[in-house]
Design a protein around this motif. Structure first.
Motif, short mmCIF file in Angstrom:
data_model
loop_
_atom_site.label_atom_id
_atom_site.label_comp_id
_atom_site.label_asym_id
_atom_site.label_seq_id
_atom_site.Cartn_x
_atom_site.Cartn_y
_atom_site.Cartn_z
N MET A 1 -1.00 -5.06 -6.39
CA MET A 1 0.03 -3.86 -6.92
C MET A 1 -0.08 -3.68 -8.31
SD MET A 1 0.86 -2.50 -4.40
CE MET A 1 2.60 -1.67 -4.27
N ILE B 1 -3.87 10.85 0.99
CA ILE B 1 -4.60 9.61 0.88
C ILE B 1 -5.36 9.26 2.03
CG2 ILE B 1 -3.71 7.17 0.80
CD1 ILE B 1 -1.00 8.24 0.05
N PHE C 1 -3.89 1.48 1.19
CA PHE C 1 -3.03 1.51 2.01
C PHE C 1 -1.70 1.14 1.50
CE2 PHE C 1 -0.77 -1.29 5.25
CZ PHE C 1 -0.62 -0.35 6.36
N ASP C 2 -1.62 0.51 0.27
CA ASP C 2 -0.51 0.27 -0.46
C ASP C 2 0.57 1.59 -0.78
OD1 ASP C 2 -0.27 -2.69 -0.47
OD2 ASP C 2 -1.86 -2.53 -2.08
N LEU C 3 -0.32 2.52 -0.92
CA LEU C 3 0.29 3.68 -1.39
C LEU C 3 1.02 4.53 0.01
CD1 LEU C 3 -2.38 5.73 -3.58
CD2 LEU C 3 -0.18 4.76 -4.30
N LEU C 4 0.33 4.24 1.06
CA LEU C 4 0.89 5.07 2.42
C LEU C 4 2.20 3.91 2.53
CD1 LEU C 4 0.60 6.60 4.74
CD2 LEU C 4 -0.84 4.91 5.90
N LEU D 1 4.34 3.10 0.56
CA LEU D 1 5.33 3.73 -0.26
C LEU D 1 5.88 4.92 0.24
CD1 LEU D 1 3.73 3.16 -3.84
CD2 LEU D 1 5.62 1.76 -2.69
N LYS D 2 5.11 5.67 1.17
CA LYS D 2 5.46 6.80 1.72
C LYS D 2 6.48 6.72 2.81
CE LYS D 2 2.65 10.11 -0.16
NZ LYS D 2 3.14 10.93 -1.09
N MET D 3 6.38 5.33 3.44
CA MET D 3 7.25 5.20 4.53
C MET D 3 8.52 4.33 4.34
SD MET D 3 4.82 4.56 7.54
CE MET D 3 3.63 3.42 7.18
N ILE E 1 -7.74 6.46 3.69
CA ILE E 1 -7.76 4.88 3.76
C ILE E 1 -8.87 4.53 4.80
CG2 ILE E 1 -6.37 2.82 4.05
CD1 ILE E 1 -4.11 4.64 3.74
N ARG F 1 8.91 9.80 12.51
CA ARG F 1 9.95 10.60 12.09
C ARG F 1 10.60 9.80 11.22
NH1 ARG F 1 11.14 15.11 14.52
NH2 ARG F 1 12.18 15.72 12.57
N ARG F 2 10.86 10.24 9.87
CA ARG F 2 11.32 9.60 8.89
C ARG F 2 12.87 9.64 8.65
NH1 ARG F 2 7.71 10.86 3.69
NH2 ARG F 2 7.70 12.87 4.54
N LEU G 1 6.59 12.20 9.23
CA LEU G 1 5.39 11.91 8.42
C LEU G 1 4.15 12.07 9.32
CD1 LEU G 1 4.56 10.40 5.55
CD2 LEU G 1 4.44 8.38 7.06
N LEU H 1 -3.33 -1.40 -8.72
CA LEU H 1 -2.82 -0.17 -7.94
C LEU H 1 -2.28 0.58 -9.02
CD1 LEU H 1 -3.54 1.53 -5.60
CD2 LEU H 1 -1.36 0.79 -4.68
N SER I 1 11.38 5.13 3.91
CA SER I 1 12.58 5.67 4.39
C SER I 1 12.66 4.96 5.84
CB SER I 1 12.73 7.02 4.32
OG SER I 1 11.67 7.55 5.11
N ILE I 2 11.52 4.35 6.53
CA ILE I 2 11.45 4.01 7.86
C ILE I 2 11.16 2.59 7.68
CG2 ILE I 2 10.61 4.44 10.23
CD1 ILE I 2 8.68 6.49 8.83
N TYR I 3 10.45 1.98 6.80
CA TYR I 3 10.20 0.38 6.57
C TYR I 3 10.52 0.26 4.99
CZ TYR I 3 7.83 0.11 11.05
OH TYR I 3 7.45 -0.04 12.38
N TYR J 1 -3.24 10.24 5.19
CA TYR J 1 -1.87 11.05 5.15
C TYR J 1 -2.13 12.21 4.57
CZ TYR J 1 2.25 12.36 2.62
OH TYR J 1 3.20 12.99 1.95
#
Lengths: 218, 206
Positions: free
Chosen positions: A9, A115, B89-92, B94-96, A117, A68-69, A77, A12, B98-100, A96
């Motif tokens: 992390m 993004i 994948f770590d960035l993805l 972070l996009k989530m 991946i 759905r967020r 998303l 990154l 609000s769900i995870y 994404y």
């Protein structure tokens, strides 16, 4: 050996801070009729880098998922999975894509965050169990060209007659989708100007434009 | 890349974590092992928000042995789905958010010296959960072989040679279930995840 090991992390975050991650896609789109595609391919062979060999072909299966967020107006998303049907041992690609920004007239291309991946082939099952819903899927088949950092694809979209079976397909139209794109780190807006100039060179064979998705969906 | 066995080394009351690592370091060095830097395996766990329906858990792990990869394990209640992805994948995740959501207080890592000794690679990891020391995990990899069933006896002898009776005669359950399969980096991750789960459940050092 006293040097401390840093976490993935931390590395990154350092890459994000120094802005080296290509997370912006600059995009122009257009289309040509089937009958006109040969002329366009000839022109691209003349303009692009990989001219000495035959144009590179590809055949991909793309699945679009969304999750759905939160309750509306929160946008879902959206995630895309792509796999090469002609190179089945390659990694699958999970992508994404953010909301496209059209900008004003002075901005030559659409910009959207992205993004990309590489993943293992378990990605479809992973997304499904994660709570994603598959919205649609299709086969895209055609040619790919490179010009410096720019990527040009000329491809036909096919709908799948049977779910998840990519052999039985039907073309959705009598035309080819043409896309000119670059994936670059944030803030490299000069590339958009290069794309505008390149798109000019393809006129009038194809007209590459900023497509306003909002107008299409209403 | 070979077969890897992950073994917990029980803590004794008269040694602290760093002292235990030092104690084991002396033993492997006495066998002829050479230190080749440090290693790190970390794990962060995300929980789905209630609005998403039945609860799901995503564990995201990194292993310094495979620095370009991110390993994710999704537990949905009915299924366990592994995913190997590249670093973005770590960035993805972070996009989530609000769900995870990440359960930060359960972030676990195993970190320590890495050694090479002939065909073996030995890692002495001290396990910490949000900065609290939880115990010691010893990782041994036998690099020339990828079939657990063909390498277990050899590895057992090597492990018992420097860890003593802490090592059972039976292969760990995880390996027993796949003795004749080809061992992959994801198998090491799954073993770490199992051990991390035990450390998370325990309230004291084990």
């Amino acid at each position: 050996m006293a040097s401390q090991i840093s976490t993935a992390m931390d590395s990154l975050n350092a890459a994000v801070k120094s802005n080296i991650i290509p997370n912006q896609e600059y995009l122009l789109q257009g289309s040509v009729m089937d009958s006109a595609v040969e002329v366009l391919l000839q022109r691209l062979r003349g303009l692009c880098d990989n001219v000495d060999s035959r144009p590179e072909t590809f055949r991909d299966h793309e699945m679009c998922f969304s999750i759905r967020r939160g309750p509306p107006p929160e946008q879902p998303l959206s995630l895309r999975v792509r796999r090469a049907l002609d190179h089945q041992d390659m990694p699958w690609q999970l992508r994404y894509i953010g909301q496209p920004e059209l900008g004003d007239k002075s901005r030559p291309t659409i910009v959207r965050s992205s993004i990309d991946i590489a993943t293992s082939s378990t990605v479809v099952e992973f997304l499904t169990e994660l709570g994603c819903r598959i919205d649609f899927e299709y086969i895209v088949q055609g040619y790919m060209f490179r010009k410096g950092r720019m990527k040009v694809t000329v491809a036909k979209i096919f709908k799948m007659v049977q779910v998840k079976i990519p052999d039985n397909v039907e073309p959705i139209s009598q035309s080819y989708l043409v896309e000119l794109s670059v994936l670059a780190p944030r803030g490299q807006d000069a590339i958009a100007e290069d794309m505008r100039i390149f798109a000019e060179q393809l006129r009038p064979l194809v007209q590459l434009e900023k497509i306003d998705y909002k107008r299409l969906s209403h | 890349m070979g077969v890897t066995v992950l073994q917990q080394f029980p803590m004794s009351e008269n040694r602290t974590g760093p002292q235990t690592i030092e104690f084991l370091t002396k033993r492997v060095v006495a066998l002829g092992a050479v230190q080749t830097g440090q290693f790190l395996v970390d794990c962060e766990t995300y929980q789905s928000v209630p609005q998403l329906g039945s609860p799901k858990t995503v564990h995201v792990l990194h292993n310094s042995e495979q620095p370009a990869s991110v390993f994710a394990v999704l537990e949905s209640g009915t299924k366990v789905v592994p995913l190997i992805a590249d670093g973005l994948f770590d960035l993805l995740m972070l996009k989530m958010t609000s769900i995870y959501t990440s359960k930060k207080q359960t972030k676990v890592e195993a970190k320590g010296p890495r050694f090479e000794i002939g065909d073996f690679c030995v890692k002495l990891g001290s396990v910490t959960m949000s900065q609290n020391f939880k115990g010691v995990l010893v990782e041994v990899e036998y690099r020339p072989c990828v079939i657990p069933g063909s390498s277990w006896e050899l590895m057992r002898e090597f492990l018992q040679g420097f860890l003593g009776s802490a090592v059972p005669n039976q292969a760990p359950q995880y390996l027993q279930n796949r003795m004749n399969e080809i061992y992959q980096p994801m198998d090491t991750i799954q073993q770490y995840l199992e051990h991390f789960g035990q450390y998370r459940k325990s309230t004291s050092v084990i």
